[in-house]
Write a protein that holds these residues in place. Structure first.
Motif, mmCIF file in Angstrom:
data_model
loop_
_atom_site.group_PDB
_atom_site.id
_atom_site.type_symbol
_atom_site.label_atom_id
_atom_site.label_comp_id
_atom_site.label_asym_id
_atom_site.label_seq_id
_atom_site.Cartn_x
_atom_site.Cartn_y
_atom_site.Cartn_z
ATOM 1 N N ALA A 75 0.888 -1.174 0.000
ATOM 2 C CA ALA A 75 0.000 0.000 0.000
ATOM 3 C C ALA A 75 0.918 1.214 0.000
ATOM 4 C CB ALA A 75 -0.895 -0.007 1.234
ATOM 5 N N GLY A 76 0.516 2.283 -0.706
ATOM 6 C CA GLY A 76 1.392 3.458 -0.791
ATOM 7 C C GLY A 76 0.670 4.714 -0.358
ATOM 8 N N SER A 95 4.835 10.170 3.616
ATOM 9 C CA SER A 95 5.075 9.557 2.308
ATOM 10 C C SER A 95 4.529 10.469 1.204
ATOM 11 C CB SER A 95 4.414 8.183 2.239
ATOM 12 O OG SER A 95 4.612 7.594 0.990
ATOM 13 N N TYR A 108 0.166 11.881 -6.058
ATOM 14 C CA TYR A 108 0.330 11.391 -4.683
ATOM 15 C C TYR A 108 -0.630 12.104 -3.742
ATOM 16 C CZ TYR A 108 4.502 9.302 -6.663
ATOM 17 O OH TYR A 108 5.355 8.577 -7.445
ATOM 18 N N GLU A 132 -3.792 3.478 -2.827
ATOM 19 C CA GLU A 132 -2.820 2.953 -3.793
ATOM 20 C C GLU A 132 -2.412 1.561 -3.318
ATOM 21 O OE1 GLU A 132 1.090 4.688 -3.779
ATOM 22 O OE2 GLU A 132 1.736 3.442 -5.441
ATOM 23 N N PHE A 158 -0.158 -1.830 -4.834
ATOM 24 C CA PHE A 158 0.677 -2.254 -5.961
ATOM 25 C C PHE A 158 1.294 -3.615 -5.672
ATOM 26 C CE2 PHE A 158 3.259 0.359 -3.131
ATOM 27 C CZ PHE A 158 4.431 -0.373 -2.976
ATOM 28 N N GLU A 195 7.990 -0.891 7.094
ATOM 29 C CA GLU A 195 6.527 -0.990 7.079
ATOM 30 C C GLU A 195 6.016 -2.172 7.898
ATOM 31 O OE1 GLU A 195 4.993 -0.646 3.066
ATOM 32 O OE2 GLU A 195 6.557 0.810 2.524
ATOM 33 N N ASP A 242 10.316 -2.260 2.153
ATOM 34 C CA ASP A 242 9.894 -2.051 0.762
ATOM 35 C C ASP A 242 10.973 -1.217 0.075
ATOM 36 O OD1 ASP A 242 8.506 -1.433 -1.584
ATOM 37 O OD2 ASP A 242 7.227 0.064 -0.620
ATOM 38 N N GLU A 291 11.290 6.150 -9.721
ATOM 39 C CA GLU A 291 9.882 6.525 -9.498
ATOM 40 C C GLU A 291 9.702 8.037 -9.649
ATOM 41 O OE1 GLU A 291 8.242 5.244 -5.722
ATOM 42 O OE2 GLU A 291 6.579 6.657 -5.924
ATOM 43 N N LEU A 337 6.822 3.152 -11.498
ATOM 44 C CA LEU A 337 6.734 2.551 -10.157
ATOM 45 C C LEU A 337 7.081 1.054 -10.123
ATOM 46 C CD1 LEU A 337 5.557 3.255 -7.075
ATOM 47 C CD2 LEU A 337 3.809 1.691 -7.863
ATOM 48 N N LYS A 394 10.112 -0.534 -7.795
ATOM 49 C CA LYS A 394 9.718 -1.331 -6.625
ATOM 50 C C LYS A 394 9.980 -2.825 -6.763
ATOM 51 C CE LYS A 394 7.413 1.724 -4.013
ATOM 52 N NZ LYS A 394 7.756 1.975 -2.613
ATOM 53 N N THR A 450 4.855 3.380 4.200
ATOM 54 C CA THR A 450 5.881 3.909 5.094
ATOM 55 C C THR A 450 5.519 5.292 5.632
ATOM 56 O OG1 THR A 450 8.228 4.356 5.373
ATOM 57 C CG2 THR A 450 7.295 5.008 3.257
HETATM 58 O O1 DO4 Z 1 3.529 5.733 -4.456
HETATM 59 C C1 DO4 Z 1 4.511 5.114 -4.334
HETATM 60 C C2 DO4 Z 1 4.758 4.083 -3.334
HETATM 61 C C3 DO4 Z 1 4.655 4.607 -1.957
HETATM 62 C C4 DO4 Z 1 5.038 3.612 -0.932
HETATM 63 O O2 DO4 Z 1 5.575 2.560 -1.188
HETATM 64 C C5 DO4 Z 1 4.767 3.944 0.481
HETATM 65 O O3 DO4 Z 1 4.148 4.988 0.776
HETATM 66 O O4 DO4 Z 1 5.161 3.151 1.315
#
Ligand code: DO4
Ligand code: MG
Length: 290
Positions: free
Chosen positions: A86-87, A93, A108, A118, A120, A149, A168, A175, A182, A186, A259
């Motif tokens: 999750a982002g 962040s 963002y 978000e 991914f 995380e 992560d 990015e 992304l 990642k 994060t």
């Molecule tokens: O939007 C990109 C990824 C953000 C992410 O991995 C995070 O907020 O932990």
């Protein structure tokens, strides 16, 4: 070995919180100060139990007691599970991504406020390393950071059956050039670390649970930061329910929850750096960059 933190304990009936470690030889279950070993149990079969805590308690009598030395060769606590992320679930962040972005920075901001989070795809099991193993920096990245995380371990029926710590790893220059990069920023070999154990509990982790990260360079602290789960914008329920919308996970899955700690833009990881991530009640996940 760690003791259960009060933050994990919601009702007195469930004070018996257990941990599952995966080692090179099999699984080790920690119950209080006792350790039990099994070469026959698989994480895939355990994660299938929505009542994992009760199931483990009922299974312990069939396992062999072992000493702490059995925990010397730890592996990532994962078998066939996909890892998802999750982002932008913490304000820190959102701010950091907007600063790093050369294009598309307002995406963002929008996702931080949107109903839909978000989410991914992060890793297949072979891209994941365990405690004390090496995480990697991409050859074509110029600025990489770790992201500390909390991760949910989720059953095939969408029940959180445990928690672990995730790193992560992110190539933030890639990015930052374009959010559509992304997946390359990642997903690569050794881009994710998990461990040291799965804390098995049916209770949600409370807001006071602390996440800390320290990065050591040549043995000296180069970065340190901390946050708590209270700073996370999304609930456990909303993250899990969006992940399971029209998507099935026959062996369950792991979901990293974003994060809240991002080093300043001038910081970039170097080979040899040691990353130490601690979460209350779970322990410390340590990895070196290499
Ligand atoms: O939007 C990109 C990824 C953000 C992410 O991995 C995070 O907020 O932990
Ligand atoms: Mg992340």
């Amino acid at each position: 070995m760690g003791r259960v933190h009060a933050a994990l304990v919601k009702n007195p009936e469930s004070t018996r919180i257990m941990k599952i470690y995966r080692t090179a030889r099999g699984l080790v279950v920690e119950d209080g100060s006792s350790l039990y070993f099994s070469a026959a149990l698989s994480l895939d079969s355990l994660i299938a139990h929505d009542d994992l805590q009760e199931h483990l308690q009922a299974t312990l009598s069939q396992l062999s007691r072992v000493e702490a030395s059995e925990l010397s060769d730890l592996r990532a606590p994962i078998e066939s599970q996909e890892v998802w992320g999750a982002g932008v679930t913490y304000y820190r962040s959102r701010v950091a991504r907007m600063e790093e972005s050369q294009k598309g920075g307002d995406f963002y901001d929008h996702v931080y406020d949107a109903d839909r989070p978000e989410l991914f795809f992060k890793a297949t099991p072979h891209r994941v390393v365990g405690p004390n193993q090496k995480v990697a920096i991409r050859d074509d990245a110029t600025s990489s950071i770790p992201e500390p995380e909390l991760a949910f371990v989720i059953s095939p029926k969408a029940k959180i059956v445990g928690y672990t710590i995730a790193n992560d790893m992110t190539s933030r220059d890639i990015e930052g050039r374009n959010p559509l990069y992304l997946p390359q920023a990642k997903v690569y070999d050794r881009a994710c670390a998990l461990g040291p154990a799965i804390v098995v509990t049916s209770d949600a982790m409370t807001g006071s649970t602390e996440i800390k990260m320290e990065i050591l360079r040549a043995g000296k602290a180069e970065f340190s930061g901390a946050t708590t789960l209270a700073a996370r914008k999304r609930t456990e329920g909303e993250l899990v329910s969006y992940l399971f919308r029209n998507s099935s996970f026959p062996n369950g899955c792991v979901l990293m929850t974003g994060t809240g700690i991002v080093p300043e833009e001038s910081f970039a990881l170097r080979p040899g750096d040691e990353i130490r991530i601690s979460i209350t009640g779970i322990g410390t996940l340590a990895n070196t960059v290499g």
